[in-house]
Structures are given as structure tokens and as C-alpha cells.
Motif scaffolding. Sequence first.
Motif, short mmCIF file in Angstrom:
data_model
loop_
_atom_site.label_atom_id
_atom_site.label_comp_id
_atom_site.label_asym_id
_atom_site.label_seq_id
_atom_site.Cartn_x
_atom_site.Cartn_y
_atom_site.Cartn_z
N PHE A 62 -0.96 14.24 -44.34
CA PHE A 62 -0.81 14.89 -45.64
C PHE A 62 0.63 15.36 -45.91
N TYR A 63 1.56 14.97 -45.01
CA TYR A 63 2.93 15.49 -45.10
C TYR A 63 3.59 15.12 -46.43
N SER A 64 3.51 13.86 -46.82
CA SER A 64 4.19 13.41 -48.05
C SER A 64 3.63 14.09 -49.29
N VAL A 65 2.37 14.50 -49.24
CA VAL A 65 1.76 15.19 -50.39
C VAL A 65 2.08 16.68 -50.34
N THR A 66 1.89 17.28 -49.14
CA THR A 66 2.10 18.72 -48.99
C THR A 66 3.56 19.10 -49.16
N MET A 67 4.47 18.25 -48.68
CA MET A 67 5.90 18.54 -48.80
C MET A 67 6.55 17.55 -49.77
N SER A 68 5.96 17.43 -50.93
CA SER A 68 6.52 16.58 -51.98
C SER A 68 7.81 17.18 -52.53
N TYR A 69 8.52 16.40 -53.35
CA TYR A 69 9.79 16.87 -53.93
C TYR A 69 9.58 18.18 -54.70
N GLN A 70 8.49 18.23 -55.49
CA GLN A 70 8.23 19.43 -56.30
C GLN A 70 8.00 20.66 -55.41
N CYS A 115 1.05 19.17 -37.46
CA CYS A 115 -0.39 19.46 -37.50
C CYS A 115 -1.14 18.65 -38.56
N LYS A 116 -0.46 18.29 -39.64
CA LYS A 116 -1.10 17.54 -40.72
C LYS A 116 -0.21 16.38 -41.17
N PRO A 117 0.11 15.47 -40.24
CA PRO A 117 1.06 14.40 -40.56
C PRO A 117 0.60 13.47 -41.68
N ASP A 129 7.43 23.67 -42.66
CA ASP A 129 7.66 22.22 -42.73
C ASP A 129 7.30 21.55 -41.41
N ARG A 130 7.70 22.14 -40.28
CA ARG A 130 7.37 21.58 -38.96
C ARG A 130 5.86 21.64 -38.71
N TYR A 131 5.22 22.71 -39.19
CA TYR A 131 3.76 22.84 -39.05
C TYR A 131 3.04 21.70 -39.75
N VAL A 132 3.44 21.42 -40.99
CA VAL A 132 2.80 20.34 -41.76
C VAL A 132 3.07 18.99 -41.09
N ALA A 133 4.32 18.78 -40.63
CA ALA A 133 4.70 17.49 -40.03
C ALA A 133 3.93 17.21 -38.74
#
Length: 315
Positions: free
Chosen positions: A134-142, A130-132, A124-128
Motif C-alpha cells: 500500500f506504499y504507493s497509495v499511502t505515501m502518494s504525492y498528495q 509494514c505495508k509495502p 514513511d519507514r513504517y509504511v514502507a
Amino acid sequence: MKNMEARNHCTMTEFFLAGLSEKTELQMPLFFLFIGIYVVTVASNLGMITLILLSSHLHNPMYYFLSSLSFIDFCQSTVVIPKMLVGFVSGKNLISYPACMSQLYFLIIFGVAECYTLAAMAYDRYVAICKPLFYSVTMSYQIYSSLIAGVYIFSVLSASVHTGFMIRIQFCKLDVINHYFCDLLPLLKLAHSNTHINELLILIFGSLNICLPILTIISSYTSIIASILHIRSTEGRTKAFSTCSSHISAVAIFFGSAAFMYLQPSSVNSMDQGKVSSVFYTTVVPMLNPLIYSMRNKDVSAALKKILHASRSHL
């Protein structure tokens, strides 16, 4: 007929738990120490879960993972500490066979769940960082709910396999478990039947459940550090590091103590030393995690101050 009697005798087993120390003068000081640890653990972890539920600005994947970690820590300490406290007071630290297997089962569930939750938090920290974008898509609710559900499903699977094969082992006399709770390695030392499958399972699952999360965490933080070093402003780098420092501290303490216990040659000396490392990942880590995150996380500190201020206003 004799074989039937022997088998029946093997199914009616109780164990003595050796505990942390056999010295009678240490029993009450240890009792007060661990009851203090347990009170802090319960209050801080349930407090963290409540804080995240009540604070709308903490409703994001990072804090949902943190609330899951707090739930795991609360449950793990509850599986171990109350029974330990009874042993300090009673002096006769007996545990029945069904209670021992139940304790083992739930300890494996929450121990494995902690490993993979810490790995999910690193991802989660990596996505936030390194890829801010795309965060909302990559770490979606699903996705984050699937990660949390997957952690618990695999933990239950691991515990079911280990406990299922442990139940097949015969323990034919009242014996002493050289530990303060029912754990895999001390139980196998008392076995009166073949334990090769159990030892192989410990090696396979132990390597998988420690190495896979550690590799995920290392690869995530390698990318995070590389990304942070490219940030030009000192303030930006400091802010990025501060969001990861509490997680790194929790990872180091938990995996260090767990690896010391399970990834070393088994011997009497290492088993006695293993009790000390077990204290860290079953009692100290569950107490420290919410304290580390609350003290080193500005969002959590701000949410806590806001709720305390609101409660004072109502009073």
C-alpha cells in the motif's frame, strides 16, 4: 510622562550574548572549530539536496523528506553559527532587540520543523516496511507533500505564538543573555514583566513538539521491529534494519539534546549545561545528519558515486 519614557526605553533594547566561553584564550580556537563545522554543514546539506534532485532513482517520499531535513539543518545552522563566529572575533557580542527576536523566531521554526520531519520519516519507514503493498497509495504525492507542508505551517504557527508573546515582555536595560544565541529560557530570565503565559506556552508547545513526534517514532519503530522479526531470511532482516539505522541515530542525537535543554527544571547550572546540549541540536546535528545518511544508506552512496563518475567522464 515618566511612564511613557520608561516604555520607550524598554523598546530600545540591545543584549549581550554571553557566548560559549568568556575565556579570551578560547575565542580563536572556538572560531576555527565552528567555522569548520559550518563549512561542512553547508557543503553536506546543500550537497544532499543537490544529489537528491539530480538522481532520478532517489525521487521518492523517503528522500524528499531527507531533502527537507537537509534544508532545515542548513537554515538552522545558518541562523546560529555566523552570529556566533562574529562574537568570537569581535569580543563584544552585542545583538539588537529586532535581530534577537528574528533569530528566536527562525530558530523555533526550524527546531520544530526538524522534530516533525523526523516523525514523518519514521511514519514513511513504517509504511514502507509494514505495508509495502500500500506504499504507493499511502505515501502518494498528495499525502507526502501535505505532510511536508503541514510541518512548516505548524512550525511557523509555533514560532509566531512564542515570538508574539515574547515581544510583549519588557526588557528595560542592557543585559547579558546567558547563551550564545537568543533562546526562550535565557530571555525569560531577563524579563521585567510577568512571564507566566510564556512559561506555560513553553511547557505546552515543548511537550507537544517533543512528545508527539517521539510517540509517533516509537510506535512506528515498534511495528517496524515486530515486522522485521517476522522476516525469515537474515539478509532480509539486515536490509530492513539498515534502512532505519541512520534515522534512529539522527533521532537519538536530536531529541536527546533537545529534551535535556527544555524538559528539565531551570537553574543556573542547568542553563550552563544547556549550552552544551544546544551545541548538539543547533550545530552538531545539522552537520551529522547528511553524513549519517550518506554513509549508512546504500542508495545515497551509489547515487553519489554515479554522479562523481559522470562528472569525471565529462572532464
